[in-house]
Design a protein around this motif. Structure first.
Motif, short mmCIF file in Angstrom:
data_model
loop_
_atom_site.label_atom_id
_atom_site.label_comp_id
_atom_site.label_asym_id
_atom_site.label_seq_id
_atom_site.Cartn_x
_atom_site.Cartn_y
_atom_site.Cartn_z
N PRO A 43 35.66 45.83 42.30
CA PRO A 43 36.31 46.24 41.05
C PRO A 43 35.37 47.05 40.16
CG PRO A 43 36.85 43.96 41.56
CD PRO A 43 35.82 44.38 42.56
N LEU A 44 35.95 48.00 39.47
CA LEU A 44 35.18 48.86 38.57
C LEU A 44 34.84 48.11 37.29
CD1 LEU A 44 34.18 51.85 38.12
CD2 LEU A 44 36.32 52.17 36.86
N ASN A 333 41.16 40.68 39.82
CA ASN A 333 40.78 41.19 38.52
C ASN A 333 39.62 40.38 37.95
OD1 ASN A 333 42.35 43.43 37.83
ND2 ASN A 333 44.14 42.15 37.42
N PRO A 334 38.67 41.04 37.32
CA PRO A 334 37.64 40.30 36.58
C PRO A 334 38.27 39.63 35.37
CG PRO A 334 37.43 42.65 36.21
CD PRO A 334 38.47 42.48 37.27
N PRO A 335 37.52 38.78 34.67
CA PRO A 335 38.09 38.10 33.50
C PRO A 335 38.64 39.09 32.49
CG PRO A 335 35.95 37.16 34.09
CD PRO A 335 36.14 38.37 34.94
N PRO A 336 39.69 38.71 31.77
CA PRO A 336 40.30 39.63 30.80
C PRO A 336 39.32 40.00 29.69
CG PRO A 336 41.19 37.42 30.54
CD PRO A 336 40.39 37.41 31.81
N ARG A 446 44.69 46.35 37.68
CA ARG A 446 44.36 46.04 39.07
C ARG A 446 42.90 46.35 39.31
NH1 ARG A 446 49.67 49.03 41.80
NH2 ARG A 446 51.25 47.62 40.91
N ALA A 447 42.19 45.38 39.85
CA ALA A 447 40.76 45.53 40.14
C ALA A 447 40.00 46.02 38.91
CB ALA A 447 40.55 46.49 41.31
N GLY A 448 40.40 45.54 37.75
CA GLY A 448 39.69 45.86 36.52
C GLY A 448 40.10 47.14 35.85
N GLU A 449 40.99 47.94 36.45
CA GLU A 449 41.41 49.21 35.87
C GLU A 449 42.89 49.14 35.49
OE1 GLU A 449 39.66 53.09 37.21
OE2 GLU A 449 39.46 51.98 39.08
#
Length: 462
Positions: A43-44, A333-336, A446-449
Motif C-alpha cells: 500500500p502507498l 488498507n492501513p489504519p484510517p 483501497r490499499a491506502g489510496e
C-alpha cells in the motif's frame, strides 16, 4: 502512415459522437496498469519523506538519470520483442517477434543490427516504423535534469515495490509539442540511491487524424543494477486493451534487455566535470548467478526464469489459451487517517481531477477512477469508464472549472464529496455549451489510496 504512430488499427474511424448533455469525464486508455501495481506493490504511504525535501529528491534522481543516459551509450545489449493480439477467448490471433543488437561499428558509432528477420502474423493491427522507434527508444523512459521543466511532477508518497523502498511520483507533460513524444505515468525512485527503479505508464499523445487512429498501450519497465553501478532496463511488459472507435483489441507485449556489455576499456562517464562509476560504485542488492549483471527490484524474473517464447506455433488460433495471472488478494488498507486530513486530501483530489480533465492527462485520470466507474448525468443517462474514452481523448468532454462549495462526508473507507463547478462542452465546431453543474462524487479507499467510483450530476439554476 502517421508521423508518430504507435499501434494502428486497419480500419477507418467512426464519425464523432455529438455532445447533447453536459458531461463529466474522468477516464483513460487502459485499466491494466493499476492492476499490475496491486499485484506487486505494498500500500502507498502518502506521508512526506523524512530528512529530505521533495524538490531535493527530484533534483537528485534527475541528475542520476543524466548519468544513466550517458552511461548506457557505452554499453551494447540485445533487445527481444514479443507481441500478441488475443481474441475474446484468450487465444492468440496474431504475433510479432523481433530481436536486434544495439552495438558499435568500427568507427565507434552506435548502430542497431538485426539478429533475424521479424516474424509478423498480425491481422487486426500493424507495426509501423514509428512503432519500432518507440520500442527501441521510448519504453526505457528517461527523465534528466534538462527534461524536468517539460513535466508536471507530483509526489504521491512512499511505497515498497518488489523489495525496494521507493518514493513515488506521477509524471505528465506540461504541454505537447508537435511531432514530439512524451511519457505519462508513474515512477518509483529508490530511497537510498535516488535512482528510478521502475516506471509505469504510456507514450503520449495518442493520435487521431484522417489517416486513422494510433493508440499506445500502457507498459511497466523494470530496471536492474548492471556492473554494480547503473540501473538499466531489464524487462518491459504490457497487457492492455487498445480502444479504437470500432473495436477494442487486446495486446500483450514483452521486451527483454539482455547481455549488457561495456565496450572500450578506456570509456569513462563524465557528469558535472567528474568521472562517474569508478571504484566508488554503489553496492548491489542481490547477486543473480555469475557475471557482472546484478538484480535490482525482485519482481521481473530472470532470463532463465522467464518462459521462452521463441517457438512459432503452426496455427496461432489453435494455440493454448494465454494463462491469466491469478487475481491478487484484496489489498489491506492501513489504519484510517484523521477525518480532517482525508477531507483536505479529497478536496485537493477534486481540484486535480478538474485540472487533468481540462489538460487531457488521461494516465493520471486512469489511476483515480475504478474500473467500474460510472457517470450518471443530469438527464439520467449512465456512462461507463470506457464509453467515455473517445470523448476525453478527443477533447469532446470539454473543460472543467475548479470545484466550489465542496462538502465532504467520510465514513470509514468510503467518502462522498458534493460540490459545484462550471463545465464547458463543445456542441459543434463553432459552439460551446457552458453550464453550472452540481456533482456528487463517491470515493472508495483501497490499499491506502482514494479512488473515484461514481459521479452523479444535476443542473444548478442560476
Amino acid at each position: 502512415m502517421g508521423p508518430n504512430g504507435r499501434w494502428r488499427a486497419m480500419m477507418t474511424p467512426c464519425s464523432p459522437r455529438l455532445c447533447s448533455i453536459v458531461l463529466l469525464a474522468f477516464l483513460q486508455v487502459t485499466s491494466a496498469f493499476p492492476q499490475m501495481q496491486q499485484q506487486e506493490d505494498r500500500p502507498l504511504d502518502p506521508s512526506l519523506p523524512e530528512g529530505v525535501t521533495v524538490r531535493a529528491i527530484i533534483n537528485r534522481f534527475a541528475a542520476q538519470e543524466q548519468i544513466y543516459k550517458q552511461a548506457r551509450e557505452h554499453y551494447t545489449y540485445r533487445q527481444v520483442v514479443r507481441m500478441q493480439t488475443l481474441d475474446d477467448r484468450g487465444f492468440p490471433d496474431g504475433e510479432y517477434d523481433d530481436t536486434f543488437d544495439v552495438t558499435v561499428n568500427d568507427q565507434g558509432e552506435r548502430v542497431t543490427k538485426q539478429v533475424s528477420q521479424p516474424r509478423d502474423t498480425l491481422k487486426r493491427i500493424r507495426v509501423t516504423s514509428e512503432d519500432i522507434d518507440d520500442i527501441r527508444n521510448r519504453l526505457p523512459f528517461v527523465l534528466t535534469t534538462d527534461e524536468i521543466p517539460d513535466y508536471n511532477i507530483r509526489y504521491r508518497g512512499q511505497q515498497d515495490t518488489s523489495g525496494t523502498h521507493a518514493y513515488v511520483f506521477d509524471i505528465s507533460p506540461k504541454a505537447m509539442e508537435e511531432n514530439r513524444r512524451y511519457f505519462e505515468g508513474r515512477i518509483w525512485v529508490d530511497s537510498n540511491q535516488y535512482q528510478i527503479v521502475k516506471s509505469a505508464g504510456k507514450a503520449v499523445p495518442d493520435i487521431y487524424n484522417e489517416n486513422g487512429e494510433n493508440l499506445f498501450p500502457s507498459f511497466t519497465t523494470y530496471r536492474e543494477l548492471v556492473d554494480g553501478k547503473y540501473w538499466f532496463p531489464s524487462y518491459t511488459k504490457s497487457d492492455d486493451y487498445l480502444h479504437f472507435s470500432t473495436d477494442s483489441i487486446h495486446v500483450v507485449e514483452t521486451v527483454d534487455y539482455i547481455n549488457y556489455k561495456r565496450f572500450g576499456a578506456e570509456s569513462r562517464i563524465i557528469f558535472d566535470g567528474k568521472q562517474v562509476g569508478s571504484d566508488e560504485s554503489q553496492p548491489s542488492r542481490d547477486q543473480r548467478g555469475s557475471g557482472n549483471r546484478q538484480s535490482g527490484p525482485q519482481s521481473p524474473p530472470t532470463q532463465n526464469d522467464r518462459p521462452q517464447n521463441n517457438a512459432t506455433p503452426a496455427n496461432p488460433q489453435q494455440s493454448a489459451p494465454v494463462q491469466r495471472p491469478r487475481a491478487p488478494q484484496q489489498p489491506v488498507n492501513p489504519p484510517p487517517q484523521p477525518a480532517q486530513y482525508v477531507q483536505q486530501a479529497l478536496m485537493s483530489l477534486e481540484q486535480e481531477i478538474s485540472d487533468v480533465i481540462t489538460k487531457r492527462e488521461v494516465s493520471i485520470l486512469n489511476r483515480i477512477l475504478t474500473d467500474d466507474y460510472h457517470l450518471i448525468s443530469a438527464n439520467g443517462d449512465s456512462e461507463s469508464k470506457f464509453d467515455f474514452l473517445s470523448d476525453v481523448q478527443k477533447g469532446r468532454a470539454g473543460t472543467f472549472g475548479q470545484p466550489e462549495n465542496m462538502q465532504v462526508e467520510v465514513n470509514g473507507d468510503r467518502a462522498i464529496v458534493i460540490g459545484e463547478r462550471e463545465e464547458s462542452i463543445p456542441t459543434d465546431r463553432n459552439r460551446v455549451q457552458t453550464a453550472r453543474v452540481r456533482f456528487t462524487d463517491t470515493f472508495v479507499r483501497r490499499a491506502g489510496e482514494w479512488f473515484l467510483i461514481q459521479t452523479k450530476e444535476a443542473g444548478v439554476r442560476r
